[in-house]
Design an enzyme around this catalytic site. Structure first.
Site: not given
Ligand SMILES: *Cc1c(COP(=O)(O)O)cnc(C)c1O
Length: 402
Positions: A218, A259-260, A328-329
């Site tokens: 996030g 987890e970026p 076409c939207e």
């Molecule tokens: C989508 C997701 C992320 C990555 O989020 P970002 O906002 O792109 O950094 C990480 N972990 C999980 C479980 C996700 O579903």
């Protein structure tokens, strides 16, 4: 990459075109690793769904990254890219048990996010340690569609169900080796994140078998000038200190995981489009380009702002335009934008198109998906061919109605 280099790539490979700067991905990865450098065991797992081109995965692998996968297909792509299964984390939501079993057979680290699946899993695989996704019930996220940690979110096991988890663990003998949360995209409020962190760490204390704590992602990146960005350096210091202190308290050197997706690849990507038409109307001058929501959905789906520049004429007089796609939207990339004067056949650059861009592209309106090019240490490489008519019809089964 400068404007001339980008225009040259559009000429060489055609348009529309996705271009990724792999060195920018390296820079972002190193920035994150440095921000948390005081943590003994740090693991950065790139979220494959942001951009799943195998060559992007290979760049991350070279940096020592792990991967976070949300489908068994992403797991297979990561294996294809050369990742060792111990570096592949599987964090799906609401998938079939059969897909879970495939992940078990491949040997990747699995995160579970519901009590009923935990019980089923524990009964079938009591010797395979799993991670739990917790819903800390905090509100974070830039858009209600992508804020996933609040009370009514479908994700994670509620922290109020911790006793239920412990019962299942006791009954099945399952080992919980990690605790995970992912509160949603676009976190810029460090205090809210730290609040969720305390909830996560309290959950860790409920088990004595934890080896890693996964803080999800996030991390916000700026899409337009003046946008708030997660201050990763500041967050790194505060969160690392808290984590190191917690490890002492817990009595074990835990691994800190992030987890970026967006943070690593968003700013590395550009979508280059060609201007088909300049169309003045009484109030608005429309710029129609050879792309649309089929190639880049974020503006239409999330009201996302993507900066747009005219790389064919960067020094012209600024004028106000609406940049629209050919679908076409009401297909709009940007409204009321001040852009250096645009002529037909100019190439425009849509910035920050490295994450959730190609990976969300479709064939809507029976358009081809664009080619992808990666630039790495000054060399450009075609990493995905442009689609053609065969791609549109190859899976259609034509029946004889005569
Ligand atoms: C989508 C997701 C992320 C990555 O989020 P970002 O906002 O792109 O950094 C990480 N972990 C999980 C479980 C996700 O579903």
């Amino acid at each position: 990459m400068n404007n001339q280099q980008l225009v040259a790539l559009a000429q060489k490979y055609g348009d529309p075109l996705y271009v990724y700067d792999a060195n920018k991905i390296e820079e972002q990865y190193n920035r994150m690793a440095n921000a948390f450098s005081t943590v003994n065991k740090l693991k950065i797992n790139y979220a494959v769904k942001a951009n799943s081109n195998i060559n992007i995965l290979k760049v991350l692998k070279k940096l020592n990254s792990g991967v976070d996968c949300v489908s068994i297909q992403e797991v297979k792509l990561a294996i294809e890219a050369g990742f060792n299964v111990k570096d592949i984390f599987f964090t799906p939501s609401g998938i079939s048990f059969e897909e879970m079993e495939q992940a078990v057979n491949l040997g990747v680290q699995i995160t579970l996010d519901s009590l009923s699946i935990l019980e089923k899993f524990g009964n079938k695989y009591p010797t395979i340690p799993v991670c739990l996704r917790i819903n800390p019930h905090v509100m974070a996220g830039g858009n209600h569609k992508i804020s996933v940690g609040h009370i009514d979110s479908k994700f994670g096991i509620s922290i109020y169900q911790i006793e239920g988890i412990k019962d299942i663990v006791k009954e099945t003998g399952l080992v919980i080796n990690g605790i995970h949360m992912h509160t949603g995209s676009d976190i810029y409020n460090i205090d809210a994140f730290l609040h969720a962190t305390e909830i996560l760490l309290n959950t860790v204390k409920e088990f004595d078998t934890i080896e890693f704590v996964d803080f999800g992602s996030g991390f916000k990146v700026p899409y337009k000038e003046g946008d708030i960005e997660t201050n990763i350096e500041e967050m790194g210091i505060t969160l690392s200190n808290r984590f190191n202190e917690f490890c002492k308290e817990y009595g074990r050197d835990l691994t800190m995981i992030f987890e970026p997706g967006k943070f690593l690849v968003s700013s590395a990507g550009s979508l280059l489009v060609k201007v088909n038409v300049v169309k003045p109307t009484p109030n608005i001058v429309f710029i129609g380009v050879d792309s649309g929501l089929n190639h880049l959905l974020r503006p239409m789906m999330y009201d996302a702002y993507h900066h747009i520049t005219n790389i064919s004429n960067p020094e012209g007089t600024e004028k106000i335009y609406d940049i629209v796609g050919y679908i076409c939207e009401n297909d709009t990339f940007g409204s009321n934008r001040s852009i250096s004067e645009v002529s037909e056949n100019d190439i425009l650059c849509i910035h920050n198109a490295g994450a959730y861009s190609f990976s969300m592209a479709s064939n809507y309106n029976s358009r081809y998906r664009p080619a992808e090019v990666m630039v790495y240490n000054g060399e450009d490489y075609l990493i995905r061919k442009r689609e053609n008519f065969d791609d549109l019809i190859k899976n259609q089964v034509i029946i004889d109605l005569e």
